[in-house]
Scaffold this motif. Structure first.
Motif, mmCIF file in Angstrom:
data_model
loop_
_atom_site.group_PDB
_atom_site.id
_atom_site.type_symbol
_atom_site.label_atom_id
_atom_site.label_comp_id
_atom_site.label_asym_id
_atom_site.label_seq_id
_atom_site.Cartn_x
_atom_site.Cartn_y
_atom_site.Cartn_z
ATOM 1 N N GLY A 48 0.797 -1.226 0.000
ATOM 2 C CA GLY A 48 0.000 0.000 0.000
ATOM 3 C C GLY A 48 0.821 1.263 0.000
ATOM 4 O O GLY A 48 0.295 2.360 -0.213
ATOM 5 N N GLY A 161 -3.862 0.583 0.022
ATOM 6 C CA GLY A 161 -3.391 1.610 -0.903
ATOM 7 C C GLY A 161 -4.205 2.883 -0.858
ATOM 8 O O GLY A 161 -3.819 3.886 -1.466
ATOM 9 N N LEU A 204 -6.637 -0.288 -7.665
ATOM 10 C CA LEU A 204 -6.005 1.029 -7.527
ATOM 11 C C LEU A 204 -5.735 1.693 -8.872
ATOM 12 O O LEU A 204 -5.342 2.865 -8.915
ATOM 13 N N GLU A 212 -2.225 5.693 -5.228
ATOM 14 C CA GLU A 212 -2.269 5.455 -3.791
ATOM 15 C C GLU A 212 -2.470 6.772 -3.057
ATOM 16 O O GLU A 212 -2.065 7.831 -3.541
#
Length: 254
Positions: A48, A161, A204, A212
């Motif tokens: 993340g 993330g 993502l 992120e």
């Protein structure tokens, strides 16, 4: 240093509160001597923070790029960026240039004092922590004093993330994502989770770029997110025995 041929700083974009920014605005005063410490408590959780790691890594290589290489007389160097695994090792970070392997640090006791000691021992100046609920842990006063003198800034991140109440966005690129997936696939610790982690990373993607988010926090708040535990581990208890369990040597404040 395998990423020096494939990544440049221009491959990453940064925003603060929706406005275009730079790594030096996210980490004010950031320079080639800074030491980043990412604390992870979740299998694959440090993925993340991949865009942050890779963008900072690339910035470091750009600074030294004319000197870098494997030939005699060239500089072979990696930035002093560390992943601190709390409790056990959660992932192998070799393919995102957390190298040599001693920079993948395992803090075996889930004990606030021991975690902050590991951060201090590595001279961390930029602290990045998973966004867990804060606690009021107790530390040796000198441990907090060392951290307070040295840690310049801190970020909260999420293993997914995307952190709640984010004010920082970092956009990676296909090449940076290729590296995080490579390090995931070489991590035996994640053998039963790779399909789900792949889906998490796919979620993502925005226009084929991983996006992120992070939240800037005060270093004092970051040390309250090192662990949900407020108990002393065996190592810390041995310190307290030496100190006669005198509370004047302890603190819960920054």
């Amino acid at each position: 240093m395998h990423t020096i041929e494939t990544l440049k700083s221009k491959d990453f974009d940064f925003e603060i509160n929706g406005q275009k920014a730079s790594l030096k605005e996210i980490f004010p005063g950031f320079n080639e001597n800074d030491r980043i410490g990412i604390v992870t408590r979740t299998p694959g959780g440090s993925m993340g923070a991949n865009a942050l790691i890779m963008s900072a890594l690339t910035w470091f290589y750009d600074f030294f790029r004319p000197e870098l290489g494997d030939d005699p007389g060239k500089l072979r160097i990696y930035p002093d960026y560390f992943v601190l695994h709390v409790g056990k090792r959660y992932m192998n970070h070799t393919m995102i240039d957390v190298w040599p392997p001693h920079k993948d640090v395992v803090v075996e006791e889930d004990d606030p004092e021991q975690i902050l000691e590991a951060i201090n021992d590595r001279g961390i100046t930029r602290l990045v922590v998973e966004d867990i609920p804060p606690t009021s842990p107790t530390f040796l006063r000198e441990t907090v004093s060392s951290a307070k003198r040295r840690i310049v800034s801190a970020l909260a991140y999420s293993s997914t993330g995307r952190v709640d109440q984010a004010d920082v966005t970092i956009k990676g690129c296909a090449e940076s994502e290729k590296n995080v997936m490579a390090t995931m696939h070489m991590s035996e610790e994640l053998s039963d989770m790779k399909d789900q982690l792949q889906k998490n990373r796919d979620a993502l993607l925005v226009d084929d770029r991983p996006v992120e988010t992070y939240r800037r926090i005060d270093p004092a708040d970051a040390i309250k997110k090192l662990t949900p535990s407020t108990e002393f581990g065996s190592a810390t208890r041995s310190y307290l025995d030496v100190l006669g369990n005198n509370p004047k040597f302890l603190t819960t404040s920054w």
